[in-house]
Scaffold this active site. Structure first.
Site, PDB file in Angstrom:
ATOM      1  N   SER A  85       0.845  -1.201   0.000  1.00 43.27           N
ATOM      2  CA  SER A  85       0.000   0.000   0.000  1.00 43.27           C
ATOM      3  C   SER A  85       0.877   1.246   0.000  1.00 43.27           C
ATOM      4  O   SER A  85       1.633   1.500   0.942  1.00 43.27           O
ATOM      5  CB  SER A  85      -0.897   0.023   1.231  1.00 43.27           C
ATOM      6  OG  SER A  85      -1.460   1.318   1.356  1.00 43.27           O
ATOM      7  N   HIS A 113      -1.254  -1.161  -4.275  1.00 42.63           N
ATOM      8  CA  HIS A 113      -2.526  -0.843  -3.613  1.00 42.63           C
ATOM      9  C   HIS A 113      -2.546   0.661  -3.350  1.00 42.63           C
ATOM     10  O   HIS A 113      -1.631   1.214  -2.737  1.00 42.63           O
ATOM     11  CB  HIS A 113      -2.643  -1.626  -2.302  1.00 42.63           C
ATOM     12  CG  HIS A 113      -3.959  -1.463  -1.615  1.00 42.63           C
ATOM     13  ND1 HIS A 113      -5.092  -2.173  -1.984  1.00 42.63           N
ATOM     14  CD2 HIS A 113      -4.325  -0.678  -0.583  1.00 42.63           C
ATOM     15  CE1 HIS A 113      -6.101  -1.814  -1.204  1.00 42.63           C
ATOM     16  NE2 HIS A 113      -5.669  -0.907  -0.346  1.00 42.63           N
ATOM     17  N   ASP A 165      -4.728   3.843  -1.895  1.00 45.67           N
ATOM     18  CA  ASP A 165      -5.822   4.189  -0.979  1.00 45.67           C
ATOM     19  C   ASP A 165      -6.277   5.628  -1.177  1.00 45.67           C
ATOM     20  O   ASP A 165      -5.532   6.569  -0.903  1.00 45.67           O
ATOM     21  CB  ASP A 165      -5.339   4.029   0.472  1.00 45.67           C
ATOM     22  CG  ASP A 165      -5.147   2.571   0.846  1.00 45.67           C
ATOM     23  OD1 ASP A 165      -6.113   1.803   0.709  1.00 45.67           O
ATOM     24  OD2 ASP A 165      -4.034   2.204   1.265  1.00 45.67           O
ATOM     25  N   MET A 208      -8.842   8.458   0.049  1.00 50.03           N
ATOM     26  CA  MET A 208      -9.706   8.815   1.185  1.00 50.03           C
ATOM     27  C   MET A 208     -10.207  10.242   1.035  1.00 50.03           C
ATOM     28  O   MET A 208      -9.438  11.127   0.662  1.00 50.03           O
ATOM     29  CB  MET A 208      -8.917   8.716   2.489  1.00 50.03           C
ATOM     30  CG  MET A 208      -8.247   7.377   2.704  1.00 50.03           C
ATOM     31  SD  MET A 208      -7.277   7.404   4.221  1.00 50.03           S
ATOM     32  CE  MET A 208      -6.589   5.754   4.187  1.00 50.03           C
ATOM     33  N   HIS A 228      -8.343   1.446  -4.067  1.00 51.73           N
ATOM     34  CA  HIS A 228      -9.304   1.248  -2.974  1.00 51.73           C
ATOM     35  C   HIS A 228      -9.918   2.596  -2.619  1.00 51.73           C
ATOM     36  O   HIS A 228      -9.248   3.451  -2.048  1.00 51.73           O
ATOM     37  CB  HIS A 228      -8.535   0.638  -1.784  1.00 51.73           C
ATOM     38  CG  HIS A 228      -9.342   0.459  -0.546  1.00 51.73           C
ATOM     39  ND1 HIS A 228      -8.764   0.216   0.687  1.00 51.73           N
ATOM     40  CD2 HIS A 228     -10.689   0.466  -0.321  1.00 51.73           C
ATOM     41  CE1 HIS A 228      -9.704   0.093   1.598  1.00 51.73           C
ATOM     42  NE2 HIS A 228     -10.881   0.251   1.020  1.00 51.73           N
ATOM     43  N   MET A 284     -12.078   4.891  -0.501  1.00 43.89           N
ATOM     44  CA  MET A 284     -12.768   5.113   0.776  1.00 43.89           C
ATOM     45  C   MET A 284     -13.437   6.477   0.681  1.00 43.89           C
ATOM     46  O   MET A 284     -13.028   7.442   1.328  1.00 43.89           O
ATOM     47  CB  MET A 284     -11.754   5.035   1.925  1.00 43.89           C
ATOM     48  CG  MET A 284     -11.316   3.602   2.207  1.00 43.89           C
ATOM     49  SD  MET A 284      -9.720   3.512   3.048  1.00 43.89           S
ATOM     50  CE  MET A 284      -8.646   3.562   1.623  1.00 43.89           C
ATOM     51  N   MET A 336     -11.733  -5.585   5.241  1.00 45.41           N
ATOM     52  CA  MET A 336     -10.957  -4.635   6.045  1.00 45.41           C
ATOM     53  C   MET A 336     -10.663  -5.281   7.404  1.00 45.41           C
ATOM     54  O   MET A 336     -11.572  -5.618   8.158  1.00 45.41           O
ATOM     55  CB  MET A 336     -11.735  -3.336   6.256  1.00 45.41           C
ATOM     56  CG  MET A 336     -11.945  -2.505   4.998  1.00 45.41           C
ATOM     57  SD  MET A 336     -10.433  -2.114   4.083  1.00 45.41           S
ATOM     58  CE  MET A 336      -9.428  -1.310   5.320  1.00 45.41           C
ATOM     59  N   GLY A 364      -3.138   4.047   7.989  1.00 49.13           N
ATOM     60  CA  GLY A 364      -2.204   2.932   7.988  1.00 49.13           C
ATOM     61  C   GLY A 364      -1.701   2.698   9.402  1.00 49.13           C
ATOM     62  O   GLY A 364      -1.959   3.505  10.306  1.00 49.13           O
ATOM     63  N   ASP A 410      -6.937  -6.287   4.023  1.00 47.26           N
ATOM     64  CA  ASP A 410      -6.340  -4.948   4.057  1.00 47.26           C
ATOM     65  C   ASP A 410      -6.337  -4.378   5.470  1.00 47.26           C
ATOM     66  O   ASP A 410      -7.391  -4.091   6.037  1.00 47.26           O
ATOM     67  CB  ASP A 410      -7.140  -4.035   3.115  1.00 47.26           C
ATOM     68  CG  ASP A 410      -6.494  -2.666   2.935  1.00 47.26           C
ATOM     69  OD1 ASP A 410      -5.357  -2.471   3.410  1.00 47.26           O
ATOM     70  OD2 ASP A 410      -7.141  -1.805   2.320  1.00 47.26           O
ATOM     71  N   GLY A 411      -5.120  -4.200   6.000  1.00 43.94           N
ATOM     72  CA  GLY A 411      -4.957  -3.550   7.303  1.00 43.94           C
ATOM     73  C   GLY A 411      -4.247  -4.421   8.317  1.00 43.94           C
ATOM     74  O   GLY A 411      -4.691  -5.526   8.628  1.00 43.94           O
ATOM     75  N   GLY A 412      -3.107  -3.947   8.775  1.00 42.74           N
ATOM     76  CA  GLY A 412      -2.389  -4.645   9.846  1.00 42.74           C
ATOM     77  C   GLY A 412      -1.818  -5.993   9.446  1.00 42.74           C
ATOM     78  O   GLY A 412      -1.557  -6.835  10.303  1.00 42.74           O
ATOM     79  N   GLY A 422       1.042  -2.231   4.138  1.00 36.97           N
ATOM     80  CA  GLY A 422       1.556  -0.867   4.075  1.00 36.97           C
ATOM     81  C   GLY A 422       2.757  -0.694   4.976  1.00 36.97           C
ATOM     82  O   GLY A 422       3.912  -0.833   4.552  1.00 36.97           O
TER      83      GLY A 422
HETATM   84  C1  DX5 Z   1      -6.494   1.606   5.532  1.00 36.61           C
HETATM   85  C2  DX5 Z   1      -6.026   1.354   4.120  1.00 36.61           C
HETATM   86  C3  DX5 Z   1      -4.966   0.331   4.053  1.00 36.61           C
HETATM   87  C4  DX5 Z   1      -3.692   0.753   4.726  1.00 36.61           C
HETATM   88  C5  DX5 Z   1      -2.998  -0.467   5.213  1.00 36.61           C
HETATM   89  O1  DX5 Z   1      -7.561   2.461   5.519  1.00 36.61           O
HETATM   90  O2  DX5 Z   1      -7.092   0.896   3.332  1.00 36.61           O
HETATM   91  O3  DX5 Z   1      -4.710  -0.067   2.721  1.00 36.61           O
HETATM   92  O4  DX5 Z   1      -2.842   1.468   3.866  1.00 36.61           O
HETATM   93  O5  DX5 Z   1      -1.900  -0.078   5.955  1.00 36.61           O
HETATM   94  P1  DX5 Z   1      -1.222  -1.017   7.030  1.00 36.61           P
HETATM   95  O6  DX5 Z   1      -0.711  -2.210   6.293  1.00 36.61           O
HETATM   96  O7  DX5 Z   1      -0.149  -0.142   7.585  1.00 36.61           O
HETATM   97  O8  DX5 Z   1      -2.281  -1.371   8.039  1.00 36.61           O
HETATM   98 ZN    ZN Z   2      -6.614  -0.047   1.341  1.00 35.34          ZN
END
Ligand code: DX5
Ligand code: ZN
Length: 219
Positions: free
Chosen positions: A9, A34, A36, A38, A67, A69, A138, A145, A176-178, A198
């Site tokens: 990401s 990826h 993001d 927002m 992605h 958001m 998610m 991130g 996606d996430g963590g 990410g």
């Molecule tokens: C969160 C994003 C993710 C984010 C993931 O809203 O959609 O794609 O970048 O980041 P990490 O891997 O640091 O959780």
């Molecule tokens: Zn994402």
């Protein structure tokens, strides 16, 4: 079984050295970028918009997995197609007429993805799973991130896999996430096809090696 994919990401990249980080991903074992987007309305954060994505597209040599958001994503479907998005993922929670949105994304020549917030049940997709190329589960609340992984995700991956199989659908499961080397194997064992990472990649000492290790770990 097809190869599991890694999608770094760019939200965690160094925006002052974006081209350098994009070239790193180009040269790495990663499969996708990826990206993001927002809007500060659907999520409490603003990331980047069209001019930055256009710049990314000039250097990125792999699949662009975008992605969104954002609220009312239908307004921008053609813009993202023109920017070179290969996969366009909208949030279930942001689409009143999801079926129509999915058809519009495909009509614009992209693969159609749907992201589910941590509180949204996989069963919500029962009636349109055959129209979805990718479901993004998610594993954090979207917007930032570097958050910690929500453990309930494992169960959701299993449920989604069962739904896809029961409907004979061809849908990829993205997480996606963590995501880190600590949960990657278990996610893939539960049925995940694509892992977004990410912070785990970009905050590591040697991102290109981190990507290679993650890729090896899940294949
Ligand atoms: C969160 C994003 C993710 C984010 C993931 O809203 O959609 O794609 O970048 O980041 P990490 O891997 O640091 O959780
Ligand atoms: Zn994402």
């Amino acid at each position: 079984m097809s190869e599991k994919k890694i999608a770094p990401s760019l939200l965690a990249a160094d925006f002052a050295n974006l081209q350098r980080d994009i070239e790193m991903v180009n040269a790495s074992k990663a499969d996708w970028f990826h990206i993001d987007v927002m809007d500060g309305v659907f999520v409490p954060n603003i990331s980047f918009g069209m001019p930055v994505i256009e710049a990314i597209g000039r250097h990125a040599k792999k699949t662009l997995d975008v992605h969104l958001m954002i609220v009312d994503p239908d307004r921008y479907i053609n813009d993202f197609a023109a920017l070179g998005a290969d996969i366009l993922t909208v949030h279930y929670e942001a689409c009143t007429h999801l079926h129509r949105t999915l058809q519009a994304i495909k009509g614009a020549g992209m693969k159609a993805g749907v992201a589910l917030n941590p509180h949204s049940s996989v069963s919500l997709l029962k009636d349109c799973i055959q129209d979805i190329d990718l479901v993004c589960i998610m594993s954090v609340n979207p917007g930032f991130g570097g958050q910690s992984f929500i453990d309930n995700t494992f169960e959701k991956v299993g449920e989604l896999k069962a739904l896809i199989q029961s409907k004979n659908a061809n849908t990829l499961i993205e997480i996606d996430g963590g995501v880190t080397s600590k949960n990657a194997s278990e996610l893939v064992a539960a049925g995940a096809d694509v892992l977004v990472a990410g912070s785990f990649v970009f905050k590591s000492d040697h991102p290109i090696d981190t990507i290679e290790q993650l890729k090896k770990q899940v294949n």
